[in-house]
Design an enzyme around this catalytic site. Sequence first.
Site, PDB file in Angstrom:
ATOM      1  N   PRO A 390       0.827  -1.219   0.000  1.00  0.00           N
ATOM      2  CA  PRO A 390       0.000   0.000   0.000  1.00  0.00           C
ATOM      3  C   PRO A 390       0.863   1.273   0.000  1.00  0.00           C
ATOM      4  CG  PRO A 390      -0.943  -1.625   1.484  1.00  0.00           C
ATOM      5  CD  PRO A 390       0.383  -2.190   1.005  1.00  0.00           C
ATOM      6  N   TYR A 420      -9.091 -18.712  16.755  1.00  0.00           N
ATOM      7  CA  TYR A 420      -9.978 -17.789  17.489  1.00  0.00           C
ATOM      8  C   TYR A 420      -9.758 -17.943  18.975  1.00  0.00           C
ATOM      9  CZ  TYR A 420     -11.843 -17.348  12.895  1.00  0.00           C
ATOM     10  OH  TYR A 420     -11.950 -17.126  11.546  1.00  0.00           O
ATOM     11  N   SER A 440       4.916  -5.908  17.990  1.00  0.00           N
ATOM     12  CA  SER A 440       4.187  -4.653  18.140  1.00  0.00           C
ATOM     13  C   SER A 440       3.869  -4.062  16.773  1.00  0.00           C
ATOM     14  CB  SER A 440       5.026  -3.643  18.920  1.00  0.00           C
ATOM     15  OG  SER A 440       5.451  -4.198  20.140  1.00  0.00           O
TER      16      SER A 440
END
Lengths: 624, 624
Positions: A390, A420, A440
């Site tokens: 991007p 999950y 992080s």
Amino acid sequence: MSTKKNYKNMDLSAYFIGPHGENGDLFKELAAKLTDDHIGWRKNYNAGDEDSISEDEKATPEFNNAVVNMKDVLNELSRKLRDGSIPWDTAGRYLSQMDNETLMPSILAYNFAMLWNGNGVAWAGSPASTLMEQEVGHQLAEMHGYDKNGWGYVATDGSIANVSALWMARNVASIPLAIKEVCPELVEGKTEWELLNMSVKEELDLLDQAGDKKNEVKAHSARSGKNLQKLGKWLVPSTMHYSWRKACDITGVGEDNLVVLPVDDHYRIDIDKLDKIIAENVEKHIPILGVVAVVGTTEEGQIDHVDKIVEMRNKWIKKGVNFYIHVDAAYGGYGRTVYLDEDNNFIPYDKLETKFKEYGIFTENNQFLKKNVYDAYKAMGEADSVTDDPHKMGYVPYDAGGLTIKDTRLKDTLTYYAPYAFQEGIAVPASIGQFTLEGSKSVGSAAAVWAANKILPLNISGYGRLVARTLYGARRIHDLFDGQKFEVDGHTIVSHVVYDPDFNMVDWVYKEEGNDSLKAMNDLTQAVMEYTTTAKGGKLYNMDIQLSDTSFEPDNYGDAPVKFIESLGMTADEYHKLGKLEVLRSSCMSPWMYDEDSVEYWSKEITAAIQDKLEKVARNENIL
Amino acid sequence: MSTKKNYKNMDLSAYFIGPHGENGDLFKELAAKLTDDHIGWRKNYNAGDEDSISEDEKATPEFNNAVVNMKDVLNELSRKLRDGSIPWDTAGRYLSQMDNETLMPSILAYNFAMLWNGNGVAWAGSPASTLMEQEVGHQLAEMHGYDKNGWGYVATDGSIANVSALWMARNVASIPLAIKEVCPELVEGKTEWELLNMSVKEELDLLDQAGDKKNEVKAHSARSGKNLQKLGKWLVPSTMHYSWRKACDITGVGEDNLVVLPVDDHYRIDIDKLDKIIAENVEKHIPILGVVAVVGTTEEGQIDHVDKIVEMRNKWIKKGVNFYIHVDAAYGGYGRTVYLDEDNNFIPYDKLETKFKEYGIFTENNQFLKKNVYDAYKAMGEADSVTDDPHKMGYVPYDAGGLTIKDTRLKDTLTYYAPYAFQEGIAVPASIGQFTLEGSKSVGSAAAVWAANKILPLNISGYGRLVARTLYGARRIHDLFDGQKFEVDGHTIVSHVVYDPDFNMVDWVYKEEGNDSLKAMNDLTQAVMEYTTTAKGGKLYNMDIQLSDTSFEPDNYGDAPVKFIESLGMTADEYHKLGKLEVLRSSCMSPWMYDEDSVEYWSKEITAAIQDKLEKVARNENIL
């Protein structure tokens, strides 16, 4: 509250600060509003609490000393950045690296999100941005043609995305061998060759079948350190980004297993040679771990035949040979938005021109509708994973890379946790960090990509129009440079474009008419480059044109440039002796050369700047 | 033009926006000024060029439609972030993860640098920030006690830094084996055991001696994929960050070679057991690839005995055994600034109190001067590499990790290029990206750390004072929680701190007086946690206290918690049967609990909030 948006009637020019800061006031207005939103949030969280900094304290000399210190350092920072940054902020003078203006809303979103300093690694660290990143991951996956079973995330950059892709390819390829150790009954009767030639889907199905023993199987996979050298060869074209060497190094796959694929004279993987290389390895009983196709090569912007590679895999599957396909679309991935309609469906080839007209792009002619590019983009959804940046054609600020996968289960090969997982007693609605190399994570990147994709949908109504602007600009630069003549001190200099571009990059050379020496051409091209960077001294800020260069060397590129060299009356022999073809290289990412008027204006300016550089070369260098 | 700064007279409170946005106006003023600086730069670059967006265009409905679209999306973003972000913006109510306010100048520097969107990967992509990052790397290296031969850079985060450290440790350890293949004369007479037990310096010296064959040697190193399984074991304490599993996985060292070290009842590596584990491996002729010491463990903030590990290595060297030492100081690294004087010299132990008084820190008592912590920090300069996270105790926004190495040559094991490569015909004054896993790099992170280090020097005059504020606050939270009593519906609940903190993290439990069941204590502690997160529903923004939890399990922590458990009248047996000790965990990073007044105010608020939660537990849960 909300109405369906008509993206067609929105002017893309509003989304950038502008080369001359034309929208600077708008940027400041929006930034101030968002900052107030944030400060209001701080102020009102447990509003009754005592303030931590009183007005009395703010009036002390010590407080003032600190403010002076801060201003002093920020002024120094400002001087350094203004003096030592690349001036790409121009519509037509920066024809160099993949770098340009970024979207105003993405800058604002990044800065705004940064004020919260959440940690995007986990839902618990930043619920809002984790949901945004999940949304963005699905959008990028859909952009590549993956269905709802796809998954993606915002990586630090294309290098980390590539490394992570190989990491996954390596781990999943090792699953059948691990199954053989832990649940041999699931692969009874299979030879090792068969185990090393399964599809990603088959490998993941096996892992699912392991049931309770899933974690044990994973513990026996490549992550254990075992079987790494059995997995076979990783095939990448010679046009590859250097991160692929790094990827083979760090993952333990090893550079000894990296096979560099030859490219053709369009700088795309030579499909016949690829087939031959696979056959040679198969004959020696060496598996093919995977093949990387590049969509938008770093030095040429060319687009590999993804479709033909997928087709070839289908052929090999019938012979019991299978391999992973990764598309490195760090540069060109967003180009697919040009071919997606408002509902993100790939537009049939014979409907393209009508659709383009509807959105007012490529109205002059149809030279953009290259069938090979169309076919390559169309086939991307068949690859196992795709790297995107991007922060390149997404016009989002650094750092924002992206990795998407076709089968969401693939990410589980990187982690021990259930997909999950329950954290702190509650089900987590989204989770990213447990599947990534990064720990992080800034929430800024996710917010920036999210805002961009909201404002410019990843199809022809949004990004497609923006990407098309640059494809148009690049084509015009191509036309300008292809055969452009300059008269310089009695010499006639002609520029020649090296190949017909698939994307928005143009590579070209300068040659003196009548002088058919490759060395002379290389020297002249190199000299022009030096006068369009600070190589010959001077300040970045005082330059009126900026170019970058690259060179094609036989060691790496083989005979790919020979056809071009011969078309100029030179020989392959001289190329091999000299050891390189020197070319100028321009990523035409500027969104500001998008219509007749702007092209006419900038063509004149660019031509004048190059004329000036050629005269400097003639005056100062002893090569004409 | 500049005078020597007196950092002592500067009020740290000016450097933050503040929990209630107290310095919001100052932030906006500085942000606006920097934005103007940038826009002026755009405006004046080739000022005579035509604008790309005219006032006419700005007045069109299409332009306005786009502005409306942008405002609409940014409003949505604002709602999402305000609703779904963690409210840490408080001086005393956020006692949870390692996350807090960040330095105002770092936010400003990051945002400002982002406007240029340079690519920090190479000097050619961003000269100014590359020089800044080089400066910062040296500052971080000096902070750890490395001399001018050290090197460092701003990594994406601690995970990437840890992965990169193991990557380097792996590659350098494989050099002697590669030398044996390429230049056997350099290691004549050496056994394989000897080749696998050299110091990093010896390994790098060998590489230097290879001269022209350097690249060939590197091509035969671990990057080739060979010899990975010969390099031995990677030893990391059970308190390790999960990135170490990832690191062993991705580098091909393999999780089978990860040895988890037991910790003592202070949650520091058990030194005797470490020695025994090394001896056992040596006996089996298995090399030790390296040992990781943690400075600031993720769940406890404890600090391993770096000094004793260094000492132990010296002992083993005499027996022909050598290994790499890495310090994972992602959380605690900046703590070293407390012990460095204005010239960055490590302060002698007997001078500490005087120095602390001079800077007005720890004036009340000397319980902060723990000798083991002092000794550990002092020895850090003997380690081969250190991970730091400026985005933790550096109070710099994400993403900003850091990796520093003692011997700058170590980074060359990751690249094929010469360290001072010539690019585009000119010598590059600084180069970062060729030595990192990351490819593209935001210039924002480098600028943010640079600005922070300029404003707060990495010693007692700057960061030391800021870190000391948090050590003070943590000690006061420790004192508050250690034995604090609550009367709840006829029950007496007492909180107990689990260990004496080395850094600014506090772990504690809630126990009902007279009820000596570990299960009951775990349940109560867990219940308090649930009412101090959104686990029991409610909005993040409406919470008056936020805590986080962790659990110590025998599988991982062995008997480390037993002494504490027994001190409360419970048995090791019950701990082993239950399988965990549940604790609350607070990283006391707030810079706003730093004097008697603020401690007194917040202690009252915290106590009231906990009383409220205990009452909710008593009312709603059936456990008291």
